[in-house]
Write a protein that holds these residues in place. Structure first.
Motif, PDB file in Angstrom:
ATOM      1  N   ILE A   1       0.841  -1.203   0.000  1.00  0.00           N
ATOM      2  CA  ILE A   1       0.000   0.000   0.000  1.00  0.00           C
ATOM      3  C   ILE A   1       0.874   1.250   0.000  1.00  0.00           C
ATOM      4  CG2 ILE A   1      -1.642   1.324   1.378  1.00  0.00           C
ATOM      5  CD1 ILE A   1      -2.728  -1.445   2.330  1.00  0.00           C
ATOM      6  N   ASN A   2       1.883   1.274   0.860  1.00  0.00           N
ATOM      7  CA  ASN A   2       2.761   2.446   0.928  1.00  0.00           C
ATOM      8  C   ASN A   2       3.406   2.747  -0.423  1.00  0.00           C
ATOM      9  OD1 ASN A   2       2.289   2.976   3.637  1.00  0.00           O
ATOM     10  ND2 ASN A   2       4.040   1.781   4.356  1.00  0.00           N
ATOM     11  N   ASN A   3       3.747   1.692  -1.136  1.00  0.00           N
ATOM     12  CA  ASN A   3       4.400   1.878  -2.438  1.00  0.00           C
ATOM     13  C   ASN A   3       3.441   2.348  -3.525  1.00  0.00           C
ATOM     14  OD1 ASN A   3       6.859   1.086  -1.382  1.00  0.00           O
ATOM     15  ND2 ASN A   3       6.637  -1.057  -2.007  1.00  0.00           N
ATOM     16  N   SER A   4       2.154   2.302  -3.251  1.00  0.00           N
ATOM     17  CA  SER A   4       1.172   2.653  -4.289  1.00  0.00           C
ATOM     18  C   SER A   4       0.447   3.967  -4.019  1.00  0.00           C
ATOM     19  CB  SER A   4       0.137   1.529  -4.416  1.00  0.00           C
ATOM     20  OG  SER A   4      -0.703   1.485  -3.268  1.00  0.00           O
ATOM     21  N   LEU A   5       0.745   4.634  -2.895  1.00  0.00           N
ATOM     22  CA  LEU A   5      -0.058   5.789  -2.484  1.00  0.00           C
ATOM     23  C   LEU A   5       0.359   7.108  -3.126  1.00  0.00           C
ATOM     24  CD1 LEU A   5      -0.518   5.157   1.360  1.00  0.00           C
ATOM     25  CD2 LEU A   5      -2.225   4.887  -0.448  1.00  0.00           C
TER      26      LEU A   5
ATOM     27  N   VAL B   1      -6.126  -2.714  -6.159  1.00  0.00           N
ATOM     28  CA  VAL B   1      -5.218  -1.662  -5.679  1.00  0.00           C
ATOM     29  C   VAL B   1      -5.897  -0.291  -5.658  1.00  0.00           C
ATOM     30  CG1 VAL B   1      -3.090  -0.388  -6.214  1.00  0.00           C
ATOM     31  CG2 VAL B   1      -3.101  -2.890  -6.254  1.00  0.00           C
ATOM     32  N   PRO B   2      -6.680   0.082  -6.678  1.00  0.00           N
ATOM     33  CA  PRO B   2      -7.375   1.381  -6.592  1.00  0.00           C
ATOM     34  C   PRO B   2      -8.290   1.491  -5.370  1.00  0.00           C
ATOM     35  CG  PRO B   2      -7.446   0.557  -8.845  1.00  0.00           C
ATOM     36  CD  PRO B   2      -6.908  -0.556  -7.998  1.00  0.00           C
ATOM     37  N   LEU B   3      -8.915   0.390  -4.988  1.00  0.00           N
ATOM     38  CA  LEU B   3      -9.779   0.418  -3.806  1.00  0.00           C
ATOM     39  C   LEU B   3      -8.960   0.660  -2.539  1.00  0.00           C
ATOM     40  CD1 LEU B   3     -12.508   0.040  -2.451  1.00  0.00           C
ATOM     41  CD2 LEU B   3     -12.145  -2.436  -2.505  1.00  0.00           C
ATOM     42  N   LEU B   4      -7.792   0.039  -2.454  1.00  0.00           N
ATOM     43  CA  LEU B   4      -6.928   0.242  -1.292  1.00  0.00           C
ATOM     44  C   LEU B   4      -6.482   1.696  -1.201  1.00  0.00           C
ATOM     45  CD1 LEU B   4      -4.646  -2.947  -1.558  1.00  0.00           C
ATOM     46  CD2 LEU B   4      -6.847  -2.710  -0.422  1.00  0.00           C
ATOM     47  N   ARG B   5      -6.113   2.259  -2.352  1.00  0.00           N
ATOM     48  CA  ARG B   5      -5.704   3.673  -2.360  1.00  0.00           C
ATOM     49  C   ARG B   5      -6.859   4.570  -1.923  1.00  0.00           C
ATOM     50  NH1 ARG B   5      -2.222   2.698  -7.254  1.00  0.00           N
ATOM     51  NH2 ARG B   5      -4.083   3.009  -8.542  1.00  0.00           N
TER      52      ARG B   5
ATOM     53  N   ARG C   1      -7.161   0.181   7.610  1.00  0.00           N
ATOM     54  CA  ARG C   1      -8.369   0.051   6.797  1.00  0.00           C
ATOM     55  C   ARG C   1      -8.090  -0.595   5.446  1.00  0.00           C
ATOM     56  NH1 ARG C   1      -7.902   3.643  10.307  1.00  0.00           N
ATOM     57  NH2 ARG C   1      -9.611   4.272  11.686  1.00  0.00           N
ATOM     58  N   PRO C   2      -7.105  -0.131   4.687  1.00  0.00           N
ATOM     59  CA  PRO C   2      -6.824  -0.838   3.430  1.00  0.00           C
ATOM     60  C   PRO C   2      -6.270  -2.252   3.642  1.00  0.00           C
ATOM     61  CG  PRO C   2      -5.226   0.931   3.793  1.00  0.00           C
ATOM     62  CD  PRO C   2      -6.310   1.111   4.792  1.00  0.00           C
ATOM     63  N   ILE C   3      -5.591  -2.481   4.770  1.00  0.00           N
ATOM     64  CA  ILE C   3      -5.103  -3.839   5.050  1.00  0.00           C
ATOM     65  C   ILE C   3      -6.288  -4.785   5.254  1.00  0.00           C
ATOM     66  CG2 ILE C   3      -3.951  -5.254   6.801  1.00  0.00           C
ATOM     67  CD1 ILE C   3      -1.929  -2.944   7.123  1.00  0.00           C
ATOM     68  N   ILE C   4      -7.284  -4.327   6.011  1.00  0.00           N
ATOM     69  CA  ILE C   4      -8.492  -5.138   6.212  1.00  0.00           C
ATOM     70  C   ILE C   4      -9.153  -5.419   4.871  1.00  0.00           C
ATOM     71  CG2 ILE C   4     -10.809  -5.153   7.218  1.00  0.00           C
ATOM     72  CD1 ILE C   4      -9.680  -3.356   9.467  1.00  0.00           C
ATOM     73  N   THR C   5      -9.250  -4.385   4.043  1.00  0.00           N
ATOM     74  CA  THR C   5      -9.882  -4.534   2.731  1.00  0.00           C
ATOM     75  C   THR C   5      -9.114  -5.529   1.867  1.00  0.00           C
ATOM     76  OG1 THR C   5     -10.786  -2.306   2.795  1.00  0.00           O
ATOM     77  CG2 THR C   5     -10.531  -3.309   0.620  1.00  0.00           C
ATOM     78  N   TRP C   6      -7.795  -5.434   1.892  1.00  0.00           N
ATOM     79  CA  TRP C   6      -6.984  -6.372   1.099  1.00  0.00           C
ATOM     80  C   TRP C   6      -7.250  -7.800   1.541  1.00  0.00           C
ATOM     81  CZ3 TRP C   6      -3.622 -10.225   2.253  1.00  0.00           C
ATOM     82  CH2 TRP C   6      -2.875 -10.755   1.208  1.00  0.00           C
ATOM     83  N   PHE C   7      -7.257  -8.021   2.850  1.00  0.00           N
ATOM     84  CA  PHE C   7      -7.458  -9.375   3.346  1.00  0.00           C
ATOM     85  C   PHE C   7      -8.820  -9.916   2.928  1.00  0.00           C
ATOM     86  CE2 PHE C   7      -6.785 -13.004   5.933  1.00  0.00           C
ATOM     87  CZ  PHE C   7      -8.039 -13.350   6.405  1.00  0.00           C
ATOM     88  N   MET C   8      -9.870  -9.127   3.133  1.00  0.00           N
ATOM     89  CA  MET C   8     -11.210  -9.591   2.779  1.00  0.00           C
ATOM     90  C   MET C   8     -11.321  -9.835   1.264  1.00  0.00           C
ATOM     91  SD  MET C   8     -12.871  -9.914   5.580  1.00  0.00           S
ATOM     92  CE  MET C   8     -14.557 -10.087   4.974  1.00  0.00           C
TER      93      MET C   8
END
Length: 783
Positions: free
Chosen positions: A506-510, A559-563, A539-546
């Motif tokens: 996530i950090n690399n994509s923000l 990835v766009p959703l995580l951002r 929050r994006p970590i939870i989203t990634w896992f789900m």
């Protein structure tokens, strides 16, 4: 006073040593005369009639191990064996820990009552009553009115776990500590029965739990630590001297200079053990206190005598090897008896003294290869190394059977029940060892410890091979708890590994690319400044896992959703920090955006990030367009609700709030953000409405628990770990769970929502281990 105590403890040790020497001499006589062989042979021939199945149609017993804990107990109940299984298990505990004689009618009545209570517990239809999870334990604590005690213990265990150094077996250390706490607590429950009021029960249980913790702490932080290679030789000497001084004087010396690399660890241990020692001392007063500390001194001194032995030293006598074993095993049992406050009956001290070496020899046999590896001197390791060159050495396996014969016929006076339990335990220990080590290595060990009695040896091996109904509940529970702890440890490691991996992704994509149309794109620069902070990215970590682990959505496609989630969250923080709102000076360990630039730039950057979030969501072109549209609609509605929640927060500044108002506001401020993290991937995956409802329930309680933890950290947190000042809520005159409910009340409220969130997960037909560990992180985090 001090000198008197020194003389008293030394005299106590000398008396115990003389008693041990006398006992050892009687055991040597038994071995030399071989009289125990015929005695035990007769005992076993009677015993095996109840334990050897001769029918060709008899069904093999299911394996009793931690993998089949619930199943095995149900199987025993179905086969009508549960009563006898629990009876021998409880009888063994009464002999080992309480020094009881089993031929006493009163003891038999107590055992029957304990068996009935345990049977009801194991058959209970309420799964929470049998749940070893934090939820099950907290619900039990609520029922008993000791929630504060549970929270105190949970925080203590968390810190202990964090301070168990590499070089110690963390799972075994935790198991031993939990075992002591549970044992003392269960004894307190047995002693209370139904005769006390709820307030009296709560007081007794609180005391039992604190006593169990205070004493249990000595296992990882004294016994295991001194047996390990964590401390250097000079550090072990310093530590041993400190412990000896404490036991002799009754006062823990102040922390002084520590010469060694483990200063931080030892400072924590010194502080924790001092608190534990003071609690034990306050509990043990008068004659009982003197006896307790005398036995503690005997135990420690005998442990030290054993600990300094070196396996390469070839000239230890049998007395050198066995007398410290007798002393430490007997005194450890007497200490346990004192801790649980068991009533004394005639002959208990004699039974306890003679019984200890039986358990110790069994344990040393089971740990033979671990002890050889570490170079520890035990009767088995020493015999293993020197039996060929030292014909004078006693065979510890032979001595073990001599001890058993002595116990049955000279200590328990040939009582059939005592004989049954002791022989059950002996055969069960060998059966478990054979399964663990494998038949080949087991046979090699048996050959090495053969003591020239082929008929007796053949009988023992026949029983090990064929005997049934010799297993014990404490061993089943031990294996089950070890399995739970190991699984939790692995799951926790997997959780943090996943979190670190996804956070990096996530950090690399923000980062947002600056536009070409503006020569100085200050808004994008400011946005990237806020995004670069050391955020948790929960929050994006939870989203990634789900999305990836549960709904099997494509990693790159989401990835766009995580951002978008991190853009929305960062925007909310920018607005929250503004002078017109919380007027925060630092965020994520650096200056807030309005301090770095100005208020106007901060406001525009927050708005910019919310729009970037919508743009990212609209670019989810790998998914069904209707689901993407539903997601954007839901996201917009959630943002609107979050604004209302923040407005509510601002309007209530300086006003006293009720618990209900705080809970509602916490849901809007934090719970909704957790909900969005869970629901957005669910919406993309087309999850049904029933699952959406449960996820909302989980998110509500998880978010509230998160907010309460934030309130607690604002009072108790470490500035360096938080990355922001503490005490801001009080400074800004904010009502929080702490200000409304008090520190203890806020903690109880957090644990209540923790439990409700975990219980909500049970309604989802998925293995959401990640979310369970997320909740554990929420309530245990330091930032």
């Amino acid at each position: 006073m001090k000198e008197g105590l020194i003389i008293h403890t030394n005299a106590c040790y000398q008396r115990a040593e003389q008693q041990a020497a006398k006992y050892f001499q009687s055991l040597k006589t038994l071995v030399s005369q071989k009289t125990y062989i015929s005695t035990l042979t007769k005992d076993f021939h009677v015993w095996k009639q109840s334990h050897i199945r001769h029918s060709l149609f008899s069904l093999g017993k299911q394996k009793a191990d931690s993998r089949g804990y619930d199943y095995y107990l149900r199987w025993l109940d179905y086969r009508g064996k549960l009563d006898s299984y629990l009876d021998r298990s409880i009888s063994y505990i009464y002999m080992r820990d309480l020094g009881k004689a089993l031929d006493s009618p009163d003891t038999q009545a107590e055992i029957r009552q304990a068996v009935n209570r345990l049977k009801i517990y194991l058959r209970g239809h309420d799964d929470k009553a049998k749940d070893f999870s934090m939820v099950g334990l907290y619900r039990w604590a609520q029922k008993e009115g000791i929630e504060s005690t549970f929270i105190w213990l949970a925080e203590k265990l968390k810190r202990v776990s964090a301070h168990i150094p590499q070089g110690l077996d963390a799972v075994q250390a935790q198991r031993k500590l939990i075992k002591i706490i549970a044992g003392v607590s269960m004894h307190a429950l047995d002693e209370m029965g139904d005769r006390l009021s709820s307030e009296q029960r709560a007081k007794k249980l609180d005391e039992a739990i604190r006593l169990g913790y205070a004493y249990g702490l000595t296992y990882p932080f004294i016994d295991d630590l001194l047996d390990s290679s964590v401390l250097s030789a000079s550090e072990k000497k310093q530590y041993s001297n400190l412990i000896r001084t404490t036991l002799v004087t009754g006062v823990v010396p102040k922390w002084g200079h520590w010469s060694g690399k483990n200063t931080t660890l030892m400072r924590y241990i010194h502080s924790e053990l001092r608190e534990a020692f003071d609690y034990l001392k306050a509990h043990h007063r008068g004659v009982a206190g003197n006896q307790f500390f005398e036995q503690a001194y005997v135990f420690f001194q005998s442990q030290e005598t054993d600990r300094v032995k070196e396996l390469d030293h070839a000239n230890y006598s049998n007395e050198d090897i066995y007398i410290p074993v007798i002393l430490k095993s007997a005194s450890s049992r007497l200490i346990v008896r004192s801790i649980v406050g068991a009533s004394e009956d005639e002959g208990f001290d004699k039974r306890t003294f003679f019984y200890g070496i039986y358990n110790q020899l069994a344990d040393d046999f089971a740990d033979l290869f671990d002890d050889l590896k570490s170079g520890a001197v035990t009767p088995y390791t020493y015999y293993w190394k020197y039996h060929r060159t030292r014909p004078d050495l006693l065979n510890p396996f032979e001595l073990y059977w001599a001890v058993i014969a002595h116990l049955i016929h000279h200590v328990y006076h040939s009582d059939p029940k005592a004989c049954e339990v002791i022989l059950d335990r002996a055969i069960n220990g060998l059966k478990r060892y054979k399964v663990r080590m494998g038949t080949k290595q087991y046979n090699e060990v048996m050959a090495l410890f053969d003591f020239g009695e082929p008929k007796f040896t053949q009988l023992i091996q026949q029983l090990v091979h064929k005997a049934d109904d010799v297993d014990f509940f404490d061993k089943l529970l031990r294996d089950h708890i070890i399995s739970i702890l190991k699984n939790q440890q692995q799951e926790r490691e997997d959780f943090f590994h996943t979190v670190d991996m996804v956070r990096t992704q996530i950090n690399n994509s923000l980062a947002i690319a600056e536009g070409d149309s503006l020569p100085q794109d200050i808004i994008t620069t400011a946005a990237n400044y806020s995004l670069e902070g050391n955020g948790k990215r929960l929050r994006p970590i939870i989203t990634w896992f789900m999305a990836v682990k549960e709904y099997r959505l494509n990693n790159a496609a989401i990835v766009p959703l995580l951002r978008s989630l991190e853009y929305m969250h960062t925007a909310s923080l920018i607005f929250d920090d503004l002078p017109s709102q919380d007027n925060a000076q630092t965020r994520r360990g650096r200056a807030t955006l309005h301090k770095k630039y100005n208020t106007a730039v901060a406001e525009l950057t927050g708005l910019f990030l919310t729009q970037k979030a919508v743009t990212e969501q609209a670019s989810l072109d790998a998914f069904d367009s209707k689901n993407v549209l539903r997601l954007i609609q839901y996201s917009s509605q959630t943002t609107a609700e979050l604004c209302k929640g923040q407005a509510m927060d601002l309007q209530t500044k300086g006003k006293p709030l009720t618990r209900e108002q705080l809970t509602l506001m916490s849901f809007y401020k934090t719970g909704l953000a957790f909900e969005a993290s869970l629901l957005m991937p669910a919406i993309l995956a087309g999850a049904d409405e029933a699952e959406i409802i449960v996820l909302k329930k989980f998110a509500r309680h998880a978010g509230i628990a998160f907010q309460i933890k934030d309130d607690l950290l604002d009072v108790e947190g470490d500035v360096k770990l938080l990355g922001k000042p503490v005490g801001q809520d009080a400074e800004n005159n904010h009502s929080t769970f702490v200000s409304v409910l008090g520190l203890d009340g806020a903690k109880q409220e957090m644990w209540e929502h923790y439990c409700l969130a975990i219980e909500a997960l049970k309604e989802i037909p998925r293995n959401l281990t990640f979310l369970k560990h997320l909740l554990n992180y929420i309530v245990n985090r330091e930032q």
